[in-house]
Design a protein around this motif. Structure first.
Motif, PDB file in Angstrom:
ATOM      1  N   GLN A   7      41.463  27.540  25.780  1.00 48.61           N
ATOM      2  CA  GLN A   7      41.072  28.559  26.752  1.00 48.61           C
ATOM      3  C   GLN A   7      42.254  28.922  27.639  1.00 48.61           C
ATOM      4  N   ASP A   8      43.103  27.948  27.953  1.00 50.87           N
ATOM      5  CA  ASP A   8      44.276  28.203  28.781  1.00 50.87           C
ATOM      6  C   ASP A   8      45.211  29.204  28.108  1.00 50.87           C
ATOM      7  N   LEU A   9      45.419  29.062  26.816  1.00 54.38           N
ATOM      8  CA  LEU A   9      46.285  29.983  26.077  1.00 54.38           C
ATOM      9  C   LEU A   9      45.689  31.389  26.075  1.00 54.38           C
ATOM     10  N   ARG A  10      44.389  31.483  25.841  1.00 52.86           N
ATOM     11  CA  ARG A  10      43.720  32.787  25.874  1.00 52.86           C
ATOM     12  C   ARG A  10      43.914  33.453  27.238  1.00 52.86           C
ATOM     13  N   ASP A  11      43.715  32.677  28.301  1.00 49.75           N
ATOM     14  CA  ASP A  11      43.862  33.218  29.656  1.00 49.75           C
ATOM     15  C   ASP A  11      45.289  33.694  29.912  1.00 49.75           C
ATOM     16  N   ARG A  12      46.279  32.929  29.451  1.00 49.32           N
ATOM     17  CA  ARG A  12      47.673  33.323  29.666  1.00 49.32           C
ATOM     18  C   ARG A  12      48.010  34.617  28.928  1.00 49.32           C
ATOM     19  N   VAL A  13      47.525  34.766  27.709  1.00 52.97           N
ATOM     20  CA  VAL A  13      47.775  35.997  26.943  1.00 52.97           C
ATOM     21  C   VAL A  13      47.102  37.187  27.627  1.00 52.97           C
ATOM     22  N   ILE A  14      45.835  37.031  28.002  1.00 50.12           N
ATOM     23  CA  ILE A  14      45.100  38.121  28.652  1.00 50.12           C
ATOM     24  C   ILE A  14      45.749  38.491  29.985  1.00 50.12           C
ATOM     25  N   ASP A  15      46.151  37.503  30.779  1.00 50.96           N
ATOM     26  CA  ASP A  15      46.794  37.781  32.063  1.00 50.96           C
ATOM     27  C   ASP A  15      48.129  38.493  31.882  1.00 50.96           C
ATOM     28  N   ALA A  16      48.887  38.111  30.867  1.00 51.54           N
ATOM     29  CA  ALA A  16      50.178  38.761  30.615  1.00 51.54           C
ATOM     30  C   ALA A  16      49.982  40.249  30.341  1.00 51.54           C
ATOM     31  N   VAL A  17      48.915  40.581  29.662  1.00 47.52           N
ATOM     32  CA  VAL A  17      48.650  41.989  29.336  1.00 47.52           C
ATOM     33  C   VAL A  17      48.044  42.719  30.524  1.00 47.52           C
ATOM     34  N   MET A  18      47.011  42.139  31.121  1.00 45.31           N
ATOM     35  CA  MET A  18      46.259  42.847  32.154  1.00 45.31           C
ATOM     36  C   MET A  18      46.930  42.820  33.530  1.00 45.31           C
ATOM     37  N   LYS A  19      47.598  41.737  33.862  1.00 42.08           N
ATOM     38  CA  LYS A  19      48.195  41.621  35.199  1.00 42.08           C
ATOM     39  C   LYS A  19      49.681  41.947  35.216  1.00 42.08           C
ATOM     40  N   GLU A  20      50.404  41.571  34.149  1.00 45.72           N
ATOM     41  CA  GLU A  20      51.851  41.787  34.110  1.00 45.72           C
ATOM     42  C   GLU A  20      52.229  43.085  33.412  1.00 45.72           C
ATOM     43  N   LYS A  40      42.470  41.303  19.918  1.00 52.63           N
ATOM     44  CA  LYS A  40      41.027  41.060  20.007  1.00 52.63           C
ATOM     45  C   LYS A  40      40.644  40.410  21.327  1.00 52.63           C
ATOM     46  N   TRP A  41      41.436  39.448  21.793  1.00 53.72           N
ATOM     47  CA  TRP A  41      41.122  38.783  23.055  1.00 53.72           C
ATOM     48  C   TRP A  41      41.132  39.767  24.214  1.00 53.72           C
ATOM     49  N   VAL A  42      42.148  40.617  24.260  1.00 57.52           N
ATOM     50  CA  VAL A  42      42.255  41.573  25.365  1.00 57.52           C
ATOM     51  C   VAL A  42      41.154  42.626  25.265  1.00 57.52           C
ATOM     52  N   GLN A  43      40.872  43.110  24.061  1.00 56.47           N
ATOM     53  CA  GLN A  43      39.789  44.082  23.891  1.00 56.47           C
ATOM     54  C   GLN A  43      38.466  43.514  24.382  1.00 56.47           C
ATOM     55  N   ARG A  44      38.176  42.283  24.033  1.00 55.44           N
ATOM     56  CA  ARG A  44      36.916  41.662  24.449  1.00 55.44           C
ATOM     57  C   ARG A  44      36.875  41.482  25.960  1.00 55.44           C
ATOM     58  N   ALA A  45      37.996  41.071  26.552  1.00 56.90           N
ATOM     59  CA  ALA A  45      38.051  40.891  28.005  1.00 56.90           C
ATOM     60  C   ALA A  45      37.839  42.220  28.722  1.00 56.90           C
ATOM     61  N   GLU A  46      38.421  43.291  28.187  1.00 51.93           N
ATOM     62  CA  GLU A  46      38.251  44.605  28.809  1.00 51.93           C
ATOM     63  C   GLU A  46      36.826  45.127  28.629  1.00 51.93           C
ATOM     64  N   ARG A  47      36.252  44.919  27.451  1.00 47.96           N
ATOM     65  CA  ARG A  47      34.935  45.461  27.132  1.00 47.96           C
ATOM     66  C   ARG A  47      33.805  44.697  27.820  1.00 47.96           C
TER      67      ARG A  47
END
Length: 63
Positions: A7-20, A40-47
C-alpha cells in the motif's frame, strides 16, 4: 503467483502523480513498477478516491 504491491508503494506512486505533477509513466519508472499498474492506480484514485488494492478471488461458478 506473484505477490501484490504494498500500500505504501501505491500511495507513493499516486502522490507523485497527483501532488508532484509527475506523469504516470515517469512515476512508474521512478518507483520500479509497470506503466500499466501506475496508470490503473491513478485512474482508480481519481475516479473513486480509493487507493486500496482491488479485491482478488471471488465466487466461483459451478459448470
Amino acid at each position: 503467483m506473484t505477490a501484490g504491491y504494498s500500500q505504501d508503494l501505491r500511495d507513493r506512486v499516486i502522490d507523485a502523480v497527483m501532488k508532484e505533477g509527475m506523469s504516470r509513466r515517469a512515476a512508474a519508472r521512478r518507483f520500479g513498477v509497470s506503466e500499466s499498474a501506475a496508470i490503473k492506480w491513478v485512474q482508480r484514485a481519481e475516479r473513486t478516491g480509493s487507493r486500496r488494492a482491488m479485491a482478488t478471488g471471488g465466487r466461483r461458478l459451478k459448470c
